[in-house]
Design a protein around this motif. Structure first.
Motif, PDB file in Angstrom:
ATOM      1  N   ASN A 112       3.576   1.923   9.893  1.00 34.08           N
ATOM      2  CA  ASN A 112       2.619   1.633  10.959  1.00 34.08           C
ATOM      3  C   ASN A 112       1.331   2.445  10.869  1.00 34.08           C
ATOM      4  O   ASN A 112       0.293   2.006  11.353  1.00 34.08           O
ATOM      5  N   ILE A 113       1.408   3.628  10.266  1.00 31.97           N
ATOM      6  CA  ILE A 113       0.251   4.526  10.333  1.00 31.97           C
ATOM      7  C   ILE A 113      -0.554   4.626   9.044  1.00 31.97           C
ATOM      8  O   ILE A 113      -1.631   5.207   9.056  1.00 31.97           O
ATOM      9  N   ILE A 114      -0.049   4.079   7.932  1.00 32.73           N
ATOM     10  CA  ILE A 114      -0.783   4.238   6.674  1.00 32.73           C
ATOM     11  C   ILE A 114      -1.395   2.923   6.202  1.00 32.73           C
ATOM     12  O   ILE A 114      -0.920   1.839   6.543  1.00 32.73           O
ATOM     13  N   SER A 115      -2.448   3.065   5.407  1.00 36.20           N
ATOM     14  CA  SER A 115      -3.081   1.897   4.794  1.00 36.20           C
ATOM     15  C   SER A 115      -2.721   1.778   3.320  1.00 36.20           C
ATOM     16  O   SER A 115      -2.775   0.697   2.749  1.00 36.20           O
ATOM     17  N   ASP A 116      -2.371   2.893   2.683  1.00 34.42           N
ATOM     18  CA  ASP A 116      -1.889   2.853   1.301  1.00 34.42           C
ATOM     19  C   ASP A 116      -1.168   4.143   0.954  1.00 34.42           C
ATOM     20  O   ASP A 116      -1.213   5.116   1.703  1.00 34.42           O
ATOM     21  N   SER A 117      -0.489   4.120  -0.183  1.00 34.46           N
ATOM     22  CA  SER A 117       0.262   5.295  -0.632  1.00 34.46           C
ATOM     23  C   SER A 117      -0.093   5.632  -2.072  1.00 34.46           C
ATOM     24  O   SER A 117      -0.338   4.742  -2.878  1.00 34.46           O
TER      25      SER A 117
END
Length: 145
Positions: A112-117
């Motif tokens: 829910n909180i990230i846009s990429d890793s």
């Protein structure tokens, strides 16, 4: 005594969650944000929720603390911090993952909180090597070997 599982993360946090992560890095609890962000509610109930991202390193490979040879830079960039401008969040921790806290962190929080890793590493103290995950199509998936 129990066995420990380690987690090392380098991800980009969406702008609307950066302040929360900054506060969590400094010791705030996930439950302090569950009213504002209801998707945190179930995870915040976990007894060991606060150990992500702030648990100490117990029974993890020595390279997690000293860095990889030949550079041997302590923590290899996994210090617990967030860049408030870019959202680049890094941390490493370990905890007793008895209730699937790490898996729930992946499914309830991280997605829910990230846009990429860039890096998501999972290591159980009795394993010979880590498992690596990635953020793909809104889910955290085990990277193919």
């Amino acid at each position: 005594m129990g066995m420990y599982t380690g987690l090392r993360v380098k991800v980009t946090v969406k702008e609307e969650y950066r302040s929360m992560i900054n506060q969590i890095n400094r010791g705030a609890g996930w439950s302090e944000f569950s009213e504002e962000f209801p998707f945190l509610s179930n995870y915040a109930l976990q007894t060991r929720a606060g150990l992500i991202p702030n648990g100490s390193l117990s029974y993890m490979p020595s390279s997690w603390a000293t860095g990889e040879y030949p550079n041997e830079t302590p923590t290899d960039g996994f210090d617990t911090k967030i860049d408030m401008d870019t959202g680049y969040w890094t941390f490493q921790c370990s905890l007793k993952n008895y209730e699937g806290e790490i898996e729930q962190f992946f499914s309830d929080v991280l997605v829910n909180i990230i846009s990429d890793s860039e890096h998501i590493e999972y290591f159980y103290e009795e394993w010979d090597e880590s498992k690596y995950y990635e953020f793909v199509d809104g889910t955290i998936k085990l990277k193919p070997e």
